[in-house]
Scaffold this motif. Structure first.
Motif, mmCIF file in Angstrom:
data_model
loop_
_atom_site.group_PDB
_atom_site.id
_atom_site.type_symbol
_atom_site.label_atom_id
_atom_site.label_comp_id
_atom_site.label_asym_id
_atom_site.label_seq_id
_atom_site.Cartn_x
_atom_site.Cartn_y
_atom_site.Cartn_z
ATOM 1 N N THR A 283 38.802 45.739 38.691
ATOM 2 C CA THR A 283 37.814 46.046 39.718
ATOM 3 C C THR A 283 37.262 44.763 40.314
ATOM 4 O O THR A 283 37.645 43.656 39.916
ATOM 5 C CB THR A 283 36.668 46.895 39.111
ATOM 6 O OG1 THR A 283 35.803 47.373 40.148
ATOM 7 C CG2 THR A 283 35.847 46.094 38.114
ATOM 8 N N ASP A 284 36.355 44.903 41.278
ATOM 9 C CA ASP A 284 35.658 43.770 41.882
ATOM 10 C C ASP A 284 34.510 43.372 40.955
ATOM 11 O O ASP A 284 33.632 44.192 40.651
ATOM 12 C CB ASP A 284 35.129 44.180 43.256
ATOM 13 C CG ASP A 284 34.476 43.046 44.030
ATOM 14 O OD1 ASP A 284 34.160 41.994 43.428
ATOM 15 O OD2 ASP A 284 34.258 43.205 45.246
ATOM 16 N N LYS A 285 34.504 42.134 40.524
ATOM 17 C CA LYS A 285 33.473 41.659 39.595
ATOM 18 C C LYS A 285 32.066 41.872 40.137
ATOM 19 O O LYS A 285 31.115 42.078 39.383
ATOM 20 C CB LYS A 285 33.706 40.171 39.297
ATOM 21 C CG LYS A 285 32.885 39.594 38.161
ATOM 22 C CD LYS A 285 33.320 38.154 37.886
ATOM 23 C CE LYS A 285 32.661 37.608 36.632
ATOM 24 N NZ LYS A 285 31.223 37.464 36.766
ATOM 25 N N ARG A 286 31.913 41.837 41.453
ATOM 26 C CA ARG A 286 30.600 41.976 42.079
ATOM 27 C C ARG A 286 30.160 43.434 42.207
ATOM 28 O O ARG A 286 28.976 43.714 42.409
ATOM 29 C CB ARG A 286 30.625 41.346 43.472
ATOM 30 C CG ARG A 286 31.043 39.896 43.507
ATOM 31 C CD ARG A 286 31.448 39.466 44.905
ATOM 32 N NE ARG A 286 32.610 40.212 45.387
ATOM 33 C CZ ARG A 286 33.126 40.111 46.606
ATOM 34 N NH1 ARG A 286 32.561 39.281 47.480
ATOM 35 N NH2 ARG A 286 34.178 40.816 46.963
ATOM 36 N N LEU A 360 39.990 41.166 41.978
ATOM 37 C CA LEU A 360 39.968 42.136 43.067
ATOM 38 C C LEU A 360 38.825 41.836 44.029
ATOM 39 O O LEU A 360 37.750 41.395 43.611
ATOM 40 C CB LEU A 360 39.792 43.556 42.520
ATOM 41 C CG LEU A 360 41.049 44.437 42.477
ATOM 42 C CD1 LEU A 360 42.054 43.857 41.504
ATOM 43 C CD2 LEU A 360 40.706 45.872 42.113
ATOM 44 N N ASP A 361 39.061 42.108 45.320
ATOM 45 C CA ASP A 361 37.981 42.022 46.298
ATOM 46 C C ASP A 361 37.421 43.414 46.564
ATOM 47 O O ASP A 361 37.836 44.409 45.949
ATOM 48 C CB ASP A 361 38.436 41.312 47.569
ATOM 49 C CG ASP A 361 39.514 42.083 48.350
ATOM 50 O OD1 ASP A 361 39.689 43.303 48.124
ATOM 51 O OD2 ASP A 361 40.186 41.455 49.197
ATOM 52 N N GLU A 362 36.483 43.492 47.492
ATOM 53 C CA GLU A 362 35.797 44.756 47.751
ATOM 54 C C GLU A 362 36.714 45.802 48.390
ATOM 55 O O GLU A 362 36.384 46.996 48.409
ATOM 56 C CB GLU A 362 34.564 44.519 48.632
ATOM 57 C CG GLU A 362 34.843 44.187 50.095
ATOM 58 C CD GLU A 362 35.328 42.754 50.320
ATOM 59 O OE1 GLU A 362 35.646 42.407 51.469
ATOM 60 O OE2 GLU A 362 35.382 41.975 49.333
ATOM 61 N N ASN A 432 32.294 36.071 51.907
ATOM 62 C CA ASN A 432 33.104 36.429 50.737
ATOM 63 C C ASN A 432 33.889 35.214 50.248
ATOM 64 O O ASN A 432 35.092 35.286 49.977
ATOM 65 C CB ASN A 432 34.063 37.583 51.068
ATOM 66 C CG ASN A 432 33.351 38.916 51.149
ATOM 67 O OD1 ASN A 432 32.667 39.326 50.218
ATOM 68 N ND2 ASN A 432 33.484 39.588 52.280
#
Length: 721
Positions: A283-286, A360-362, A432
């Motif tokens: 997943t996206d860490k953020r 991963l990005d958003e 980003n």
């Protein structure tokens, strides 16, 4: 500096362990006797007993090959020996019991929906019980050179390299930042000498040959050279000789306690027997709800250009080929090697791309640190270029760059960077920004990609930047002309340091970039990019106080506290807010804020001849569960327990040891947490990791065993469905 204690470890092997009292495996129950064990049509449940009665804190393992890829689920029994294994896919399973003080029970074949009472087998001897111990208990038998042997006097003296000034510096190499870097020590494959290696006059000769086997030969011989081959070979030979003679670990692991019994583990095979994994990403860490129920992606580093992809819903593993821009990009297939006892003269690794770390990005796209061309940099990176970063600090070569894979379209985008890449992380900013580490400290720069600009223009040169690491030693709050690392501090100038990040993280509060720096004693560095990073970025460097040393992979929590594992056998936190003195000026060169550090000794025994706090643990990375994706709370730091064969979560100053008991040899280099369904309670979230050893053939099962994805979930109790 404060020191906190981890969980105490106690003996679990009873005095009567040498007596085998077993009457055979009990058949499945005809009816459910305990109303607390609520077995649904996709569950298994029952009670585990032995000749000693109910067996608490032991594992029940169910495994099948009926699905598209090999699958296993593991749960722990409660205080009355009861277990409940929830939501098994429809298949036929082999089920058995494993636990400390036991040997594996016979495997029973069954299907979900049944009550299955199991008969555990008491270990007939201490030696048979110890075969199931995590690697740390065996590795702790290694006798480190005494403190009196340092500094080393070289090959004509005591065999320790003169560069080794202390026992702690020697330990840094034989643990996290050397011998334990790429695979586990203390497992059966490493605590014994395989007969396939050949015949040798001495055990020292056998160890000398062992480290030359396979395509990591240069790395292993270099690590040995750093500490001094004669004395190191003697220490390792003594270790395996004593084990061969029957010596057993003095310390014994405790069974899972408390919340540790609530863990549900799920494992999937997802790579070939010659492939090894470095990292995975889910997943996206953020934003951990990105890619909910989606595929898991891996980075196979030097082993292959085919990165694995797991569909955990349909239990299907596939591969995607990563590309290079230049066919002349070198491959690991040409690495210097000698034959291995497992694969002979075959060079099993063949990778041009050297994919190291995915993120991963958003949008659910996968970004890799990945090699796209030969090391020599294009002209825009070098001296004479008008690139803003090159004008200030030209860079001649970079051995790894960036790539991006879009799962929706299958498109791969390659990005040539002037700076070396190793790990990567997205900032929580409008651009980003993708920040990268370099791995070792030698490059001296930190690089980034303005992702917004790159996606708008496609201009990889314009969209990237990098900066040297400069300390504000004149204390005026801005970046000025600086002296070089080999020059003394000048009170009128700043000072550049030869450092680069290994682990990397972004402080979500103020946007500063944090990283760990390998070496002895090593550092954690805070980088404030400023308004024009190539010219304005300023670094602050913080050295861990003894007995702590040797950071590796680090992360940061939502409060801005940095967390890193140390080679000394501690998890360390660094809170800049606790610093009492000036954070810049001529004295702010690393040792100016010991009060910001707290050291937490990892679980497990210490190496022999080592008296300082810590343990034989050689943790590779710490990841912070910022959003409570597991169930232990927000901002919980979790370290890779590479010697404990576990994940080590620090909760209120104490470690929760999340062991993976099967197959023996769990060794991971990272993890992440994903929330698939926030309304589904514990079932809707979990941690993801992978078996990351470079030597999957060292795992239980030997040659042919593959890397596995491991999902960790935390129930409210051991019988929750």
């Amino acid at each position: 500096m404060r020191t906190a204690r981890g969980l105490a470890y106690s003996m679990v092997v009873a005095a009567g362990v040498a007596v085998l009292l077993i009457s055979g495996q009990a058949p499945p129950s005809a009816q459910q006797n305990d109303p607390a064990i609520r077995v649904g049509p996709t569950d298994l449940g029952g009670t585990v007993t032995s000749a000693n009665g109910p067996e608490a804190g032991v594992w029940v393992i169910a495994e099948t090959t009926d699905l598209p890829t090999k699958f296993a689920r593991i749960v722990v029994t409660d205080e009355r020996g009861r277990y409940l294994m929830p939501e098994l896919p429809k298949a036929s399973y082999d089920v058995w019991v494993r636990g400390y003080g036991l040997i594996d029970s016979a495997k029973l074949q069954t299907e979900p929906g049944k009550v299955l009472n199991l008969r555990a087998v008491i270990a007939p001897s201490l030696a048979s019980a110890a075969e199931y111990y995590p690697a740390i208990y065996w590795y702790s038998m290694l006798r480190a050179p005494d403190k009196s042997e340092f500094p080393g006097t070289g090959p004509d003296g005591n065999g320790i390299a003169p560069g080794m000034k202390s026992q702690a510096q020697w330990l840094d190499v034989v643990k996290t930042n050397g011998c334990y870097t790429c695979h586990q020590l203390g497992n059966r494959a490493t605590r014994t000498i395989p007969k396939e290696l050949g015949d040798f006059a001495t055990s020292e000769d056998a160890w000398q040959r062992r480290i030359q086997a396979g395509q990591a030969m240069i790395q292993m011989t270099n690590a040995l050279g750093r500490i001094g081959p004669p004395r190191a070979l003697k220490a390792f030979a003594d270790w395996t000789d004593r084990i061969a003679a029957g010596e057993l670990p003095a310390a014994h692991p405790s069974r899972p306690q408390g919340v540790e019994r609530n863990v549900v583990l799920t494992l999937w095979d997802w790579a070939g027997p010659k492939d090894y994994l470095h990292d995975e990403v889910s997943t996206d860490k953020r934003s951990p709800r990105v890619n909910a129920n989606g595929r898991i992606f891996g980075a196979p580093e030097e082993s292959t250009d085919l990165f694995p992809v797991l569909d955990p819903v349909n239990h299907k593993a596939t591969q995607v080929k990563m590309l290079v821009r230049d066919p002349a990009t070198p491959s690991s297939k040409t690495n210097t090697m000698l034959p291995s006892p497992y694969w002979g003269a075959e060079p099993i690794w063949d990778s041009q791309t050297s994919m190291h770390n995915p993120m991963l990005d958003e949008k659910g796209r996968v970004w890799f640190t990945s090699r796209v061309r030969p090391p020599a940099n294009p002209d825009f990176c070098k001296k004479g270029s008008d690139h803003p970063s090159a004008k200030l600090f030209p860079v001649e070569q970079a051995n790894r760059h960036l790539s991006m894979y879009d799962p929706k379209t299958g498109k791969i985008t390659l990005i040539s960077t002037c700076f070396q890449t190793h790990h990567l992380v997205f900032a929580e900013d409008a651009n980003n920004t993708l920040w990268t580490s370099a791995g070792g400290p030698q490059s001296g720069v930190i690089g980034w990609l303005n992702r917004k600009m790159f996606e708008e223009t496609g201009d990889e040169a314009k969209s990237q930047g990098w900066t040297a690491l400069v300390l504000d030693t004149n204390g005026n709050g801005k970046r000025d002309d600086y002296v070089e690392p080999n020059q003394p501090v000048d009170p009128t100038k700043d000072k550049r340091v030869t450092a680069a990040f290994y682990g990397i993280a972004v402080n979500p509060g103020d946007g500063t970039i944090w990283g760990s720096v390998l070496g002895f004693p090593g550092y954690v560095i805070r980088l404030n990019p400023g308004s024009n990073p190539p010219a304005t970025a300023l670094a602050e460097v913080f050295e861990p106080p003894m007995p702590g040393y040797g950071p590796r992979g680090m992360d940061i929590d939502r409060n801005g506290v940095a967390w890193t594992p140390l080679s000394s056998g501690h998890m360390a936190s660094f809170d800049r807010r606790k610093c009492k003195g000036p954070l810049n000026g001529p004295n702010a060169t690393g040792r100016h804020c010991p009060e910001g550090w707290t050291l937490y000794p990892f679980p497990g025994p210490q190496l022999q001849n080592v008296t300082e706090s810590g343990s034989a643990e050689a943790s590779y990375y710490t990841w912070v569960d910022q959003f409570d994706t597991f169930g232990l709370g927000k901002n919980v730091p979790i370290a890779t327990g590479n010697a404990n064969e576990s994940l080590l979560a620090l909760v209120n100053g104490k470690f929760v040891n999340l062991r993976v008991p099967y197959p023996l040899g769990f060794y991971t280099k990272w993890m992440d947490g994903r929330i698939d369904d926030p309304s589904a309670g514990w079932k809707g979230k979990g941690l993801w990791a992978t078996y990351s050893t470079r030597t999957p053939f060292h795992l239980e099962g030997g040659k042919g065993t593959t890397s596995k994805v491991v999902k960790f979930q935390l129930r409210p109790d051991p019988l929750a469905r």
